[in-house]
Design a protein around this motif. Structure first.
Motif, PDB file in Angstrom:
ATOM      1  N   ASP A  61       4.596  -4.723  39.770  1.00  0.00           N
ATOM      2  CA  ASP A  61       5.371  -5.478  38.775  1.00  0.00           C
ATOM      3  C   ASP A  61       6.108  -6.611  39.463  1.00  0.00           C
ATOM      4  OD1 ASP A  61       7.242  -6.101  36.676  1.00  0.00           O
ATOM      5  OD2 ASP A  61       8.654  -4.733  37.643  1.00  0.00           O
ATOM      6  N   VAL A  62       5.800  -7.843  39.095  1.00  0.00           N
ATOM      7  CA  VAL A  62       6.480  -8.955  39.758  1.00  0.00           C
ATOM      8  C   VAL A  62       7.543  -9.588  38.866  1.00  0.00           C
ATOM      9  CG1 VAL A  62       4.664  -9.579  41.377  1.00  0.00           C
ATOM     10  CG2 VAL A  62       4.566 -10.450  39.037  1.00  0.00           C
ATOM     11  N   ARG A  63       7.617  -9.131  37.604  1.00  0.00           N
ATOM     12  CA  ARG A  63       8.490  -9.835  36.664  1.00  0.00           C
ATOM     13  C   ARG A  63       9.711  -9.029  36.222  1.00  0.00           C
ATOM     14  NH1 ARG A  63       5.555 -11.384  31.668  1.00  0.00           N
ATOM     15  NH2 ARG A  63       7.472 -12.531  31.309  1.00  0.00           N
ATOM     16  N   GLY A  64       9.917  -7.849  36.829  1.00  0.00           N
ATOM     17  CA  GLY A  64      11.071  -7.046  36.404  1.00  0.00           C
ATOM     18  C   GLY A  64      10.800  -6.283  35.124  1.00  0.00           C
ATOM     19  N   GLY A  65       9.536  -5.949  34.876  1.00  0.00           N
ATOM     20  CA  GLY A  65       9.193  -5.233  33.639  1.00  0.00           C
ATOM     21  C   GLY A  65       9.233  -3.720  33.773  1.00  0.00           C
ATOM     22  N   VAL A  66       9.375  -3.228  35.025  1.00  0.00           N
ATOM     23  CA  VAL A  66       9.311  -1.776  35.253  1.00  0.00           C
ATOM     24  C   VAL A  66      10.666  -1.260  35.724  1.00  0.00           C
ATOM     25  CG1 VAL A  66       8.255   0.046  36.665  1.00  0.00           C
ATOM     26  CG2 VAL A  66       6.850  -1.863  35.840  1.00  0.00           C
ATOM     27  N   ILE A  67      11.083  -0.153  35.131  1.00  0.00           N
ATOM     28  CA  ILE A  67      12.278   0.565  35.610  1.00  0.00           C
ATOM     29  C   ILE A  67      11.744   1.813  36.301  1.00  0.00           C
ATOM     30  CG2 ILE A  67      14.419   1.699  34.926  1.00  0.00           C
ATOM     31  CD1 ILE A  67      14.145  -0.045  32.289  1.00  0.00           C
ATOM     32  N   TYR A  68      12.009   1.887  37.595  1.00  0.00           N
ATOM     33  CA  TYR A  68      11.406   2.945  38.410  1.00  0.00           C
ATOM     34  C   TYR A  68      12.439   4.061  38.633  1.00  0.00           C
ATOM     35  CZ  TYR A  68       9.335   5.066  42.624  1.00  0.00           C
ATOM     36  OH  TYR A  68       8.811   5.929  43.537  1.00  0.00           O
ATOM     37  N   VAL A  69      11.989   5.313  38.512  1.00  0.00           N
ATOM     38  CA  VAL A  69      12.889   6.463  38.668  1.00  0.00           C
ATOM     39  C   VAL A  69      12.301   7.440  39.682  1.00  0.00           C
ATOM     40  CG1 VAL A  69      13.737   8.536  37.485  1.00  0.00           C
ATOM     41  CG2 VAL A  69      13.892   6.304  36.364  1.00  0.00           C
ATOM     42  N   ARG A  70      13.151   7.939  40.551  1.00  0.00           N
ATOM     43  CA  ARG A  70      12.707   8.892  41.590  1.00  0.00           C
ATOM     44  C   ARG A  70      13.813   9.933  41.785  1.00  0.00           C
ATOM     45  NH1 ARG A  70      10.252   8.865  47.172  1.00  0.00           N
ATOM     46  NH2 ARG A  70       9.002   7.009  46.844  1.00  0.00           N
ATOM     47  N   THR A  71      13.503  11.030  42.442  1.00  0.00           N
ATOM     48  CA  THR A  71      14.481  12.106  42.614  1.00  0.00           C
ATOM     49  C   THR A  71      14.339  12.774  43.984  1.00  0.00           C
ATOM     50  OG1 THR A  71      15.185  14.237  41.732  1.00  0.00           O
ATOM     51  CG2 THR A  71      12.876  13.726  41.470  1.00  0.00           C
ATOM     52  N   PHE A  72      15.440  13.352  44.453  1.00  0.00           N
ATOM     53  CA  PHE A  72      15.373  14.180  45.658  1.00  0.00           C
ATOM     54  C   PHE A  72      15.164  15.660  45.290  1.00  0.00           C
ATOM     55  CE2 PHE A  72      17.511  10.445  47.376  1.00  0.00           C
ATOM     56  CZ  PHE A  72      16.888  10.300  48.605  1.00  0.00           C
ATOM     57  N   SER A  73      14.996  15.924  43.987  1.00  0.00           N
ATOM     58  CA  SER A  73      14.937  17.326  43.537  1.00  0.00           C
ATOM     59  C   SER A  73      13.709  18.072  44.025  1.00  0.00           C
ATOM     60  CB  SER A  73      14.922  17.386  42.006  1.00  0.00           C
ATOM     61  OG  SER A  73      16.188  17.110  41.493  1.00  0.00           O
TER      62      SER A  73
END
Ligand SMILES: Cc1ncc(COP(=O)(O)O)c(C=O)c1O
Length: 494
Positions: free
Chosen positions: A320-332
């Protein structure tokens, strides 16, 4: 002196009020056995009541065995097993609930009531637990974490116990950015927002972008608690079918045109519950379609780096080069779910909105835990953990696959997951997983109903088996039991 809230305006006699207050304190253990109660004279004076009132209260307590009086030396708390019957009593003493409470009764947003018998198998050493959503708690680095916690408290003192930056402890955001960059997802610390697990991240994004009635596109089946979250917000949830390469772009294109969604929620790596990965070309196609329709993409990468075969595919966020993705990650999943540390990676105005959302939700995540995690997890250590986790979970996956090949009837099918935590079994069409899980629990095998993963909450003949949380020497026996249940088909039909 005890501060008893006596109310002289009610019809409840004063001695009863005093008696029930002291009785409750004794049951809760705040007045411990052997403690001396104030004399009746002292208590009467401090409460502004007649001494006979206090005498009556003490006499009642003594008659019920809560206190004992010793001639000449006053009254003492007796030995009473502490409990909270006066608090856990949820029928509110038969009182009619206020109207707003009655309107809430029976509501909820689709959380299936937990089946206590199945849940108990999780901690049963004799049980076979395939229902979980995490790795193996026995691998948690408890001792190292304890030491780091102590070091951090000595080093940072009260700063570790104060509120921290709502966006997250800055050095932890730097470490996260470094870990991400080391995995080919270039990230700047200013674009990282620390959250209480991935779940809070999903919640912040959904609250920001969805209004009641708005449509959210999800893979169907998908992560059960994301569905519950979207339901809780009154969203209209529309499902996209999956095949062996993840969500189908033809269906996405059609649905984008028809449903005009406000958000696409996707789990591109080792999808929960199916374990499939979105193929490289489909990742590009998804972004292209979302961008054309101007729809934000919420990428939930909950176990993306737990890969056992093949090469990592680029994150949607990287493409994504345009800021269209909100990425989520976890340490769980890779480390410990009890830390409750996850994060969002996003750019543009949405980030400031999410930071505000985070602040009004809980001010900030725990400073102590973030500092300890930061002290514990260097980039090198993260990768060492990852290697260890991958080695262990790959072995368990292979054992599970071998056990399935040996024990499952021929009409049960599955794909080899290239990573993650789950194998997704396709069962014969007539099998009901609600009934199967009930039968399996009788055999000590803990399963999760398939209905939890589907938008319409209907049971379908699929089973998500967690291979990562199961000790190696117990995988075969549990699967053998499950195989016998499935072979005896009469047991699994409703
Ligand atoms: C797909 C997916 N996303 C997010 C979460 C939430 O994880 P946590 O809030 O523990 O980080 C889970 C937990 O099971 C999950 O399976």
């Amino acid at each position: 002196m005890m501060r008893i809230p006596v109310d002289k305006e009610t019809t409840i006699p004063l001695y009863r009020q005093i008696e029930s207050f002291i009785g409750a304190q004794i049951l809760a253990g705040t007045l411990a056995p052997g403690m001396r109660l104030p004399s009746t004279r002292e208590l009467a004076r401090s409460l502004g009541v007649n001494r006979i009132t206090v005498n009556n209260a003490y006499a009642e307590l003594e008659a019920q065995g809560y206190i004992a009086s010793l001639q000449g030396s006053g009254s003492y708390v007796a030995e009473v097993a502490s409990s909270f019957p006066h608090i856990v009593n949820d029928d509110l003493g038969g009182q009619a609930l206020p109207g707003w409470q009655q309107r809430l009764a029976g509501g909820g947003f689709g959380a299936a009531p937990a089946d206590g018998r199945i849940a108990a198998l999780k901690d049963d050493p004799e049980g076979f637990w395939y229902a979980g959503g995490t790795g193996d708690g026995r691998l948690f680095p408890v001792e190292e974490f304890r030491k780091t916690l102590q070091v951090v408290l000595c080093r940072d003192g009260r700063r570790a116990l104060d509120y921290d930056d709502p966006r997250g402890y800055p050095p932890l955001r730097e470490t996260i950015a470094r870990i991400m960059t080391s995995q080919g997802i270039p990230a700047h610390p200013d674009h990282v927002l620390v959250t209480s697990g991935a779940q809070q991240a999903l919640s912040l994004v959904a609250r920001l972008l969805l209004r009641p009635g708005d449509t959210v596109l999800v893979e169907n089946p998908t992560y059960a608690v994301a569905l519950e979250l979207f339901r809780s917000l009154g969203a209209n949830i529309v499902g996209l079918p999956l095949d062996g390469e993840g969500l189908r772009p033809d269906a996405l294109e059609r649905t984008l045109a028809e449903a005009r969604p406000k958000l696409i929620y996707t789990i591109p790596n080792f999808q929960n519950p199916t374990g499939v990965c979105l193929s490289g070309p489909r990742r590009r196609e998804l972004l292209e379609l979302a961008s054309r329709r101007d729809v934000p993409v919420l990428e939930d990468d909950y176990v993306g780096d737990l890969r056992y075969d093949g090469r990592h595919l680029p994150a949607l966020k990287t493409l994504d080069v345009r800021g269209g993705v909100i990425y989520v990650r976890t340490f769980s999943k890779m480390l410990m779910p009890g830390l409750r540390v996850g994060f969002i990676l996003a750019q543009g105005p949405v980030l400031a909105h999410l930071e505000n959302c985070k602040r009004v939700t809980d001010l900030a995540s725990s400073s102590l835990i973030q500092r300890t995690l930061e002290a514990y997890i260097t980039v090198g250590r993260y990768h060492a953990h990852l290697r260890r986790a991958c080695r262990t979970y790959r072995r368990r996956r292979d054992l599970m696959l071998a056990a399935l090949a040996e024990h499952m009837p021929p009409d049960v099918r599955w794909r080899t997951p290239a990573g993650g935590l789950f194998v997704w079994l396709e069962l014969p069409p007539e099998v009901k997983t609600v009934e199967l899980s009930r039968r399996a629990a009788d055999q000590g095998v803990g399963l999760v109903h398939s209905s939890r993963f589907y938008i319409d909450r209907r049971d379908r003949p699929f089973l998500r088996l967690n291979f990562a949380g199961q000790a190696e020497d117990r995988i075969d026996e549990g699967i053998a039991r499950l195989g016998r249940l499935l072979a005896d088909r009469r047991d699994t039909k409703e």
